[in-house]
Design an enzyme around this catalytic site. Structure first.
Site, PDB file in Angstrom:
ATOM      1  N   GLN A 147     -10.869  34.751  29.333  1.00 46.10           N
ATOM      2  CA  GLN A 147     -10.118  33.577  28.893  1.00 46.10           C
ATOM      3  C   GLN A 147      -9.516  33.811  27.520  1.00 46.10           C
ATOM      4  O   GLN A 147     -10.129  34.421  26.647  1.00 46.10           O
ATOM      5  CB  GLN A 147     -11.040  32.354  28.863  1.00 46.10           C
ATOM      6  CG  GLN A 147     -11.230  31.745  30.229  1.00 46.10           C
ATOM      7  CD  GLN A 147     -12.023  30.457  30.178  1.00 46.10           C
ATOM      8  OE1 GLN A 147     -13.192  30.429  30.526  1.00 46.10           O
ATOM      9  NE2 GLN A 147     -11.389  29.389  29.752  1.00 46.10           N
ATOM     10  N   SER A 154     -16.278  38.836  29.587  1.00 44.89           N
ATOM     11  CA  SER A 154     -16.677  37.501  30.051  1.00 44.89           C
ATOM     12  C   SER A 154     -16.189  37.285  31.488  1.00 44.89           C
ATOM     13  O   SER A 154     -16.632  37.959  32.402  1.00 44.89           O
ATOM     14  CB  SER A 154     -16.159  36.430  29.088  1.00 44.89           C
ATOM     15  OG  SER A 154     -16.692  35.165  29.403  1.00 44.89           O
ATOM     16  N   LEU A 155     -15.258  36.368  31.702  1.00 46.17           N
ATOM     17  CA  LEU A 155     -14.703  36.142  33.036  1.00 46.17           C
ATOM     18  C   LEU A 155     -14.261  37.455  33.674  1.00 46.17           C
ATOM     19  O   LEU A 155     -14.393  37.653  34.890  1.00 46.17           O
ATOM     20  CB  LEU A 155     -13.516  35.184  32.944  1.00 46.17           C
ATOM     21  CG  LEU A 155     -12.633  35.145  34.192  1.00 46.17           C
ATOM     22  CD1 LEU A 155     -13.324  34.383  35.299  1.00 46.17           C
ATOM     23  CD2 LEU A 155     -11.274  34.579  33.885  1.00 46.17           C
ATOM     24  N   ARG A 171     -17.610  27.951  38.191  1.00 42.01           N
ATOM     25  CA  ARG A 171     -18.115  28.347  36.875  1.00 42.01           C
ATOM     26  C   ARG A 171     -17.381  27.576  35.773  1.00 42.01           C
ATOM     27  O   ARG A 171     -17.995  27.066  34.835  1.00 42.01           O
ATOM     28  CB  ARG A 171     -17.913  29.858  36.689  1.00 42.01           C
ATOM     29  CG  ARG A 171     -18.373  30.440  35.335  1.00 42.01           C
ATOM     30  CD  ARG A 171     -18.140  31.946  35.360  1.00 42.01           C
ATOM     31  NE  ARG A 171     -18.607  32.637  34.157  1.00 42.01           N
ATOM     32  CZ  ARG A 171     -17.839  32.958  33.128  1.00 42.01           C
ATOM     33  NH1 ARG A 171     -16.547  32.620  33.128  1.00 42.01           N
ATOM     34  NH2 ARG A 171     -18.339  33.610  32.092  1.00 42.01           N
ATOM     35  N   GLN A 179     -25.156  35.964  31.516  1.00 40.16           N
ATOM     36  CA  GLN A 179     -23.943  36.133  30.705  1.00 40.16           C
ATOM     37  C   GLN A 179     -23.431  34.813  30.145  1.00 40.16           C
ATOM     38  O   GLN A 179     -22.868  34.753  29.051  1.00 40.16           O
ATOM     39  CB  GLN A 179     -22.856  36.793  31.569  1.00 40.16           C
ATOM     40  CG  GLN A 179     -21.574  37.136  30.822  1.00 40.16           C
ATOM     41  CD  GLN A 179     -20.353  36.852  31.663  1.00 40.16           C
ATOM     42  OE1 GLN A 179     -20.068  35.697  31.986  1.00 40.16           O
ATOM     43  NE2 GLN A 179     -19.626  37.892  32.022  1.00 40.16           N
ATOM     44  N   HIS A 223     -21.103  31.196  26.063  1.00 38.17           N
ATOM     45  CA  HIS A 223     -22.054  32.267  25.747  1.00 38.17           C
ATOM     46  C   HIS A 223     -23.105  31.888  24.697  1.00 38.17           C
ATOM     47  O   HIS A 223     -23.669  32.769  24.061  1.00 38.17           O
ATOM     48  CB  HIS A 223     -21.311  33.540  25.331  1.00 38.17           C
ATOM     49  CG  HIS A 223     -20.335  34.000  26.358  1.00 38.17           C
ATOM     50  ND1 HIS A 223     -20.736  34.459  27.592  1.00 38.17           N
ATOM     51  CD2 HIS A 223     -18.976  34.034  26.355  1.00 38.17           C
ATOM     52  CE1 HIS A 223     -19.649  34.770  28.301  1.00 38.17           C
ATOM     53  NE2 HIS A 223     -18.584  34.521  27.581  1.00 38.17           N
TER      54      HIS A 223
END
Length: 311
Positions: free
Chosen positions: A10, A91-92, A116, A249, A200
């Site tokens: 993102q 991340s994503l 998510r 994560q 996170h």
């Protein structure tokens, strides 16, 4: 040279992304059509035309970027681009890497990352969380600043993106206190991030528990290409371990520096960033200037990357 593929997370999204590449490219058209069928709305229309406020909604951003990365990877394969030694995603982007590596089906991943995003957005009321990038302080100083600023709230270092570039997240007031303290500690800049979700950090634990339930419903197999995970910069092959890493994560730091350095330790000396923007390309150069990094987001960059890999 040994190549790894990396996929952005993102923040890489923008209205019109992949627009030039999509013209006359049936691969991109099909990827977004398949994603739209899963989601129940025209995802490409949002990507192409906006508005930005819609694209920036977390549950839209995540499938949009997943599709962008998969479209880039599929275009690479269609051009007979060779398979990389390993993959990673920020991340994503870790989900995109797992799709590209054959561990998760694309349709399952689209539904999964949309959920998510919804879970992350609903983890706490809008405006109560915040994130900021701290530039120019070492990791330990950033952690100390966060600990002092947190008080009874949450404030943590959550993205170790490059030496001297660490993102912090938590309750908005605590992040504001930490941002001021970081400046006093000598940070070159502290940049508030335009996000509504403090990713996170510990505030995402509830969302992570719900995500773990969703992950149990998705078929996951051993990746055909090793995928490096954010939580510790290490690959996993067992489906249960992959599920656990994806859930963890959500409330654990993205250890991008460790991920890149571990790939280098295994012989990687070139990264190809598959998807919109050049965020990871820029970070890689800050981690190690000797590491070759190239973005792939349109026909010209695809051709350049293919030429470099085949040279």
């Amino acid at each position: 040279m040994t190549t790894a593929m990396v996929f952005p997370g993102q923040g890489a999204q923008s209205v019109g992304m992949l627009g030039d590449w999509a013209a006359g490219n049936p691969i991109i058209e099909k990827v977004y059509a398949d994603a739209s069928e899963v989601l129940g709305f025209d995802l490409w229309d949002v990507v192409a035309n906006g508005p930005a406020e819609r694209l920036d909604q977390t549950e839209v951003t995540q499938p949009a970027l997943l599709a962008a990365g998969v479209a880039a990877w599929s275009s690479w394969l269609a051009a007979d681009g060779p398979a990389p030694a390993c993959m990673a995603g920020h991340s994503l982007g870790e989900y995109t890497a797992l799709v590209a590596a054959g561990a998760i089906g694309f349709a399952d991943a689209v539904a999964l990352v949309a959920e998510r995003g919804r879970l992350m957005q609903s983890a706490l009321p809008a405006g109560e969380g915040a994130m900021a990038a701290v530039l120019g302080l070492d990791d330990e100083t950033v952690r100390e600043v966060c600990q002092r600023a947190a008080g009874d709230a949450v404030c943590e270092a959550v993205n170790y993106n490059a030496p001297g570039q660490v993102v912090i997240a938590g309750n908005a007031a605590a992040v504001e206190r930490a941002s001021e303290a970081a400046g006093e500690a000598g940070a070159r800049r502290v940049v508030p991030l335009a996000v509504s979700v403090p990713s996170h950090c510990a505030l995402m634990r509830g969302a992570a528990e719900a995500l773990a339930d969703e992950l149990e419903k998705v078929e996951i197999t051993a990746p055909e290409i090793p995928v490096i995970h954010n939580v510790d910069g290490r690959p996993r092959t067992e489906p249960g371990a992959i599920r656990a890493a994806l859930a963890e994560q959500l409330y654990s730091p993205v250890r991008w520096v460790d991920s890149v350095r571990n790939m280098q330790a295994d012989g990687v000396d070139r990264l190809l960033e598959m998807g919109p923007g050049k965020v990871l390309t820029g970070l890689s150069r800050r981690i190690d200037r000797k590491l070759e990094a190239l973005p792939v987001f349109d026909t010209a960059t695809l051709d350049k990357a293919l030429g470099e890999v085949r040279a």
